[in-house]
Design a protein around this motif. Structure first.
Motif, PDB file in Angstrom:
ATOM      1  N   ASP A 158       0.633  -1.479   0.158  1.00 44.85           N
ATOM      2  CA  ASP A 158      -0.269  -0.591  -0.112  1.00 44.85           C
ATOM      3  C   ASP A 158       0.820   1.185  -0.137  1.00 44.85           C
ATOM      4  N   PRO A 200       2.322   4.943  -0.883  1.00 49.68           N
ATOM      5  CA  PRO A 200       1.726   5.474  -1.777  1.00 49.68           C
ATOM      6  C   PRO A 200       2.432   6.695  -2.513  1.00 49.68           C
ATOM      7  N   TYR A 201       3.716   6.485  -1.861  1.00 52.29           N
ATOM      8  CA  TYR A 201       3.925   7.859  -2.020  1.00 52.29           C
ATOM      9  C   TYR A 201       5.413   7.628  -3.021  1.00 52.29           C
TER      10      TYR A 201
END
Length: 243
Positions: A153, A155-156
């Motif tokens: 997960d 997301p950056y």
């Protein structure tokens, strides 16, 4: 630690009145303050204000801002992406990481993590610990903290590195000393991924290398505990960015 510094989530505008409640109010009372006494206020948004005590009420204090200033703007963000450790180690990582300049903490449950999730109360405690570390260290920007359900997960957009003691890798110090790092890395976010005590799983390493384009890096000749590895990586990143 600035003894007269307090945290508020309110905007720090000249002449604005700020209300201190709960833990910050209790901290203020311990100091036995006097009306008209000057204090510092931070809101974690790279701002610092000086304010005078106007009034103490039953459950809150009123201060009025008399001066404001903004801290220096840093282009590069340091992200520590950490497999969830035990609560005592989590506290240590947050406190020391904040002092050393981490801009964002990202915690995730790795396959070999002993801890798979934090309760809402423990997440709230982690946020309170960061605020205390912010005041203690004198920094003006409050690090963000995120708790992911899975490593996948993440997301950056960032330039990523990871360490795994079971695999041969080049020195992180030497990677950061390369010319291409100094030319490009200072314009983006830098993230270091730290696994649990038992290391990353093969599937997690594949994800880091293929999906996140993360580079393997060796932090030490010795095997480091997860909290030691986290702070070693942060120290090296901070030193490289300040060089």
């Amino acid at each position: 630690m600035p003894e007269n510094r307090f945290f508020t989530d309110q905007d720090l505008k000249l002449n604005a009145q700020i209300i201190l409640k709960d833990a910050e109010f209790s901290h203020l009372l311990v100091m036995k303050p006097q009306k008209g006494q000057s204090f510092e206020l931070v809101n974690g948004q790279n701002e610092l204000a000086r304010a005078l005590l106007v009034e103490i009420r039953k459950h809150e204090a009123v201060l009025q801002i008399t001066e404001t200033k903004t801290g220096p703007h840093l282009k590069t963000k340091i992200i520590l992406a950490q497999a969830l450790p035990k609560p005592s180690k989590l506290d240590f990582i947050l406190e020391k990481g904040c002092e050393l300049g981490v801009d964002e903490f990202v915690f995730f449950p790795a396959q070999f993590s002993e801890i798979k999730a934090l309760s809402p109360n423990k997440q709230k405690r982690a946020q309170a610990l960061l605020i205390a570390s912010l005041k203690q260290s004198g920094r003006l920007s409050l690090p963000r903290i995120s708790f992911l359900n899975h490593l996948e997960d993440y997301p950056y957009p960032s330039k990523n590195y990871f360490g795994d003691p079971s695999r041969p890798a080049g020195s992180f110090f030497q990677l950061l000393a390369q010319k291409d790092f100094s030319k490009t890395a200072k314009e983006t976010a830098l993230a270091f991924f730290v696994g649990p005590e038992k290391g990353f799983s093969p599937a997690e390493i594949i994800f880091l290398k293929t999906k996140l384009q993360a580079l393997e890096a060796r932090l030490s000749q010795q095997i480091l505990r997860t909290e030691t590895a986290a702070l070693a990586a942060v120290c090296l990143l901070a030193a490289a960015l300040n060089a």
